[in-house]
Design an enzyme around this catalytic site. Structure first.
Site, PDB file in Angstrom:
ATOM      1  N   SER A 210      -5.570   2.207   2.952  1.00 49.26           N
ATOM      2  CA  SER A 210      -6.048   0.847   2.683  1.00 49.26           C
ATOM      3  C   SER A 210      -6.017   0.005   3.952  1.00 49.26           C
ATOM      4  O   SER A 210      -5.110   0.146   4.782  1.00 49.26           O
ATOM      5  CB  SER A 210      -5.148   0.176   1.643  1.00 49.26           C
ATOM      6  OG  SER A 210      -5.445  -1.203   1.546  1.00 49.26           O
TER       7      SER A 210
ATOM      8  N   TYR B 157       3.388  -1.833  -0.490  1.00 50.89           N
ATOM      9  CA  TYR B 157       2.114  -1.091  -0.563  1.00 50.89           C
ATOM     10  C   TYR B 157       1.536  -0.898   0.837  1.00 50.89           C
ATOM     11  O   TYR B 157       1.164   0.213   1.223  1.00 50.89           O
ATOM     12  CB  TYR B 157       1.152  -1.884  -1.452  1.00 50.89           C
ATOM     13  CG  TYR B 157      -0.270  -1.375  -1.485  1.00 50.89           C
ATOM     14  CD1 TYR B 157      -0.632  -0.327  -2.331  1.00 50.89           C
ATOM     15  CD2 TYR B 157      -1.267  -1.958  -0.696  1.00 50.89           C
ATOM     16  CE1 TYR B 157      -1.946   0.127  -2.382  1.00 50.89           C
ATOM     17  CE2 TYR B 157      -2.576  -1.512  -0.743  1.00 50.89           C
ATOM     18  CZ  TYR B 157      -2.907  -0.470  -1.592  1.00 50.89           C
ATOM     19  OH  TYR B 157      -4.207  -0.018  -1.635  1.00 50.89           O
TER      20      TYR B 157
ATOM     21  N   LYS C 191       0.808   2.537   2.960  1.00 47.78           N
ATOM     22  CA  LYS C 191      -0.552   2.866   3.409  1.00 47.78           C
ATOM     23  C   LYS C 191      -0.551   3.118   4.916  1.00 47.78           C
ATOM     24  O   LYS C 191      -1.289   3.957   5.417  1.00 47.78           O
ATOM     25  CB  LYS C 191      -1.525   1.752   2.999  1.00 47.78           C
ATOM     26  CG  LYS C 191      -1.745   1.677   1.505  1.00 47.78           C
ATOM     27  CD  LYS C 191      -2.517   2.900   1.015  1.00 47.78           C
ATOM     28  CE  LYS C 191      -2.392   3.158  -0.448  1.00 47.78           C
ATOM     29  NZ  LYS C 191      -3.109   4.362  -0.901  1.00 47.78           N
TER      30      LYS C 191
ATOM     31  N   THR D 289     -10.082  -3.258  -9.214  1.00 42.78           N
ATOM     32  CA  THR D 289      -9.555  -2.204 -10.081  1.00 42.78           C
ATOM     33  C   THR D 289      -8.199  -2.624 -10.654  1.00 42.78           C
ATOM     34  O   THR D 289      -7.598  -3.592 -10.176  1.00 42.78           O
ATOM     35  CB  THR D 289      -9.370  -0.903  -9.285  1.00 42.78           C
ATOM     36  OG1 THR D 289      -8.516  -1.188  -8.179  1.00 42.78           O
ATOM     37  CG2 THR D 289     -10.687  -0.364  -8.782  1.00 42.78           C
TER      38      THR D 289
END
Ligand SMILES: NC(=O)c1ccc[n+]([C@@H]2O[C@H](COP(=O)([O-])OP(=O)(O)OC[C@H]3O[C@@H](n4cnc5c(N)ncnc54)[C@H](OP(=O)(O)O)[C@@H]3O)[C@@H](O)[C@H]2O)c1
Length: 194
Positions: free
Chosen positions: A125, A152, A156, A185
């Site tokens: 990401s 996160y 990544k 999403t």
């Protein structure tokens, strides 16, 4: 999705690794309808559970199933400031995005190396750009307050660095990472709601 359907239509076999039986079967049905093929297999594996991934890898290897391309797509962004642990006591983001990817990828390298032009793609990401690699706190125990977005981003970043290391260690395999673009999403709802 179109890429996967194309691969199946042109003779490829797809193995989907999903944690949810219900959502996995739904995706399987969707792919079967779109491709008109039954060369699609569903494996129920929780990517945050090292033992489950190892068992899957051992079974896959012992079956002698060939593998040309491995796509690591599963990923989580834990919302909010609550640090959550898996049943194994691992921080969930690290367990899923870094450790799970590593166990699956390194376990399947011997199978990939038997294929012609093998490839591994790891979906990372652009969020990684806000984090430098921090090896001193892999499971976010030292954060004064847990921050799901930063955890996160760190995992990544870890994926990209792991991929560069795999590329050096396993020259027979072509490794790539990609940022898939921003999309609304389930995994990204937290970011959009901020
Ligand atoms: N959407 C974006 O804007 C964006 C931007 C940059 C990068 N990405 C990356 O793109 C990839 C796909 O994310 P997405 O946006 O498409 O989100 P998503 O729709 O939430 O997809 C994530 C997928 O990972 C699966 N997953 C999560 N934890 C798992 C586990 N423990 N075991 C097995 N599967 C697990 C989820 O399965 P369930 O259906 O069971 O939940 C889901 O199918 C991720 O790696 C994400 O980091 C997305």
């Amino acid at each position: 999705m179109e890429f996967v359907v194309f691969q199946i239509k042109t003779g490829g076999t797809v193995h989907m690794v999903c944690r949810s039986k219900e959502r996995g079967e739904e995706a399987l049905k969707d792919l079967q309808e779109k491709s008109g093929s039954s060369n699609i297999h569903l494996h129920l594996v929780d990517m945050s559970r090292p033992k489950a991934i190892k068992e899957f890898v051992e079974k896959f290897r012992s079956n002698g199933t060939p593998l040309n391309v491995l796509i690591n797509n599963a990923g989580v962004l834990m919302s909010g400031d609550k640090r959550t642990l898996t049943e194994d006591g691992l921080e969930t983001t690290f367990a899923t995005n870094s450790l799970g990817v590593h166990i699956l990828t390194s376990g399947l390298i011997p199978v990939l190396e038997n294929s012609e032009d093998p490839r591994v793609i790891i979906i990372t990401s652009g969020g990684m750009l806000v984090q430098k690699l921090d090896l001193s706190d892999l499971q976010f125990e030292k954060m004064t307050k847990f921050d799901g977005t930063m955890a996160y981003s760190q995992t990544k970043r870890q994926e990209v660095i792991m991929t560069a290391m795999y590329a050096k260690q396993y020259p027979k395999v072509h490794f790539s990472t990609c940022h898939p673009g921003w999309a609304d999403t389930a995994g990204m709802i937290y970011i959009n709601n901020e």
